[in-house]
Design a protein around this motif. Structure first.
Motif, mmCIF file in Angstrom:
data_model
loop_
_atom_site.group_PDB
_atom_site.id
_atom_site.type_symbol
_atom_site.label_atom_id
_atom_site.label_comp_id
_atom_site.label_asym_id
_atom_site.label_seq_id
_atom_site.Cartn_x
_atom_site.Cartn_y
_atom_site.Cartn_z
ATOM 1 N N ILE A 32 10.234 -16.396 -35.581
ATOM 2 C CA ILE A 32 8.826 -16.053 -35.841
ATOM 3 C C ILE A 32 8.174 -17.110 -36.726
ATOM 4 O O ILE A 32 7.018 -17.491 -36.505
ATOM 5 C CB ILE A 32 8.731 -14.652 -36.470
ATOM 6 N N GLY A 33 8.904 -17.620 -37.714
ATOM 7 C CA GLY A 33 8.348 -18.661 -38.586
ATOM 8 C C GLY A 33 8.050 -19.945 -37.841
ATOM 9 O O GLY A 33 6.999 -20.569 -38.048
ATOM 10 N N ILE A 34 8.949 -20.346 -36.951
ATOM 11 C CA ILE A 34 8.715 -21.561 -36.164
ATOM 12 C C ILE A 34 7.549 -21.354 -35.201
ATOM 13 O O ILE A 34 6.705 -22.234 -35.018
ATOM 14 C CB ILE A 34 10.005 -21.962 -35.419
ATOM 15 N N TRP A 35 7.492 -20.174 -34.588
ATOM 16 C CA TRP A 35 6.390 -19.867 -33.664
ATOM 17 C C TRP A 35 5.052 -19.888 -34.395
ATOM 18 O O TRP A 35 4.078 -20.458 -33.903
ATOM 19 C CB TRP A 35 6.642 -18.514 -33.018
ATOM 20 N N TYR A 36 4.995 -19.276 -35.576
ATOM 21 C CA TYR A 36 3.745 -19.246 -36.325
ATOM 22 C C TYR A 36 3.356 -20.645 -36.803
ATOM 23 O O TYR A 36 2.168 -21.004 -36.802
ATOM 24 C CB TYR A 36 3.857 -18.290 -37.514
ATOM 25 N N ALA A 37 4.338 -21.432 -37.190
ATOM 26 C CA ALA A 37 4.030 -22.810 -37.602
ATOM 27 C C ALA A 37 3.493 -23.615 -36.433
ATOM 28 O O ALA A 37 2.614 -24.461 -36.607
ATOM 29 C CB ALA A 37 5.280 -23.464 -38.178
ATOM 30 N N ALA A 38 4.013 -23.347 -35.239
ATOM 31 C CA ALA A 38 3.511 -24.063 -34.061
ATOM 32 C C ALA A 38 2.082 -23.642 -33.729
ATOM 33 O O ALA A 38 1.293 -24.445 -33.225
ATOM 34 C CB ALA A 38 4.423 -23.797 -32.869
ATOM 35 N N PRO A 49 11.995 -25.390 -40.870
ATOM 36 C CA PRO A 49 12.142 -25.208 -42.322
ATOM 37 C C PRO A 49 13.604 -24.900 -42.680
ATOM 38 O O PRO A 49 14.040 -23.759 -42.653
ATOM 39 C CB PRO A 49 11.217 -24.029 -42.619
ATOM 40 N N TRP A 50 14.360 -25.930 -42.967
ATOM 41 C CA TRP A 50 15.805 -25.768 -43.215
ATOM 42 C C TRP A 50 16.089 -24.950 -44.466
ATOM 43 O O TRP A 50 17.116 -24.285 -44.546
ATOM 44 C CB TRP A 50 16.471 -27.137 -43.317
ATOM 45 N N LEU A 53 16.729 -21.219 -44.042
ATOM 46 C CA LEU A 53 18.040 -20.754 -43.585
ATOM 47 C C LEU A 53 18.879 -20.213 -44.741
ATOM 48 O O LEU A 53 19.840 -19.473 -44.512
ATOM 49 C CB LEU A 53 18.794 -21.889 -42.894
ATOM 50 N N LEU A 54 18.518 -20.553 -45.964
ATOM 51 C CA LEU A 54 19.261 -20.060 -47.117
ATOM 52 C C LEU A 54 18.884 -18.630 -47.489
ATOM 53 O O LEU A 54 19.633 -17.969 -48.209
ATOM 54 C CB LEU A 54 19.026 -20.976 -48.320
ATOM 55 N N VAL A 55 17.767 -18.131 -46.997
ATOM 56 C CA VAL A 55 17.325 -16.778 -47.342
ATOM 57 C C VAL A 55 18.312 -15.717 -46.860
ATOM 58 O O VAL A 55 18.708 -14.848 -47.650
ATOM 59 C CB VAL A 55 15.891 -16.521 -46.827
ATOM 60 N N PRO A 56 18.769 -15.733 -45.590
ATOM 61 C CA PRO A 56 19.752 -14.723 -45.189
ATOM 62 C C PRO A 56 21.065 -14.811 -45.974
ATOM 63 O O PRO A 56 21.670 -13.782 -46.279
ATOM 64 C CB PRO A 56 19.993 -14.999 -43.704
ATOM 65 N N VAL A 57 21.467 -16.005 -46.313
ATOM 66 C CA VAL A 57 22.693 -16.167 -47.107
ATOM 67 C C VAL A 57 22.506 -15.564 -48.495
ATOM 68 O O VAL A 57 23.400 -14.880 -49.010
ATOM 69 C CB VAL A 57 23.076 -17.665 -47.196
ATOM 70 N N ALA A 58 21.341 -15.786 -49.084
ATOM 71 C CA ALA A 58 21.064 -15.222 -50.407
ATOM 72 C C ALA A 58 20.973 -13.701 -50.353
ATOM 73 O O ALA A 58 21.477 -13.009 -51.243
ATOM 74 C CB ALA A 58 19.763 -15.807 -50.959
#
Length: 86
Positions: A32-38, A49-50, A53-58
């Motif tokens: 969704i973030g990539i789609w909205y950025a596009a 936005p690399w 990717l740390l948000v799910p890990v956190a």
């Protein structure tokens, strides 16, 4: 039942069902973030936005940390006599 077995079971019962849920939520959120950025950028190739990717890990780590806060309470559940004086 030994306290170590209960502690290990508590962490496994938290970690195993949570992993696929966090993976699916992280993948969906990234899509969704990539789609909205596009959508918001015209004629520019959106970057991935690399750091996101740390948000799910956190989130996964915070959930496991919250589960570990229950480990000291297992001592009382192993000895039912201590439950009366809580």
């Amino acid at each position: 039942m030994p306290r170590t077995v209960l502690g290990r079971a508590l962490l496994l019962e938290t970690a195993l069902p949570l992993a696929p849920a966090v993976l699916v939520a992280g993948t969906g959120g990234m899509a969704i973030g990539i789609w909205y950025a596009a959508l918001t950028r015209e004629h520019v190739t959106p970057g991935i936005p690399w750091v996101a990717l740390l948000v799910p890990v956190a989130v996964y780590g915070c959930c496991l940390l919250a589960a570990t806060t229950a480990l000291p309470l297992l001592r009382r559940s192993v000895r039912p006599g201590e439950l009366r004086y809580v």
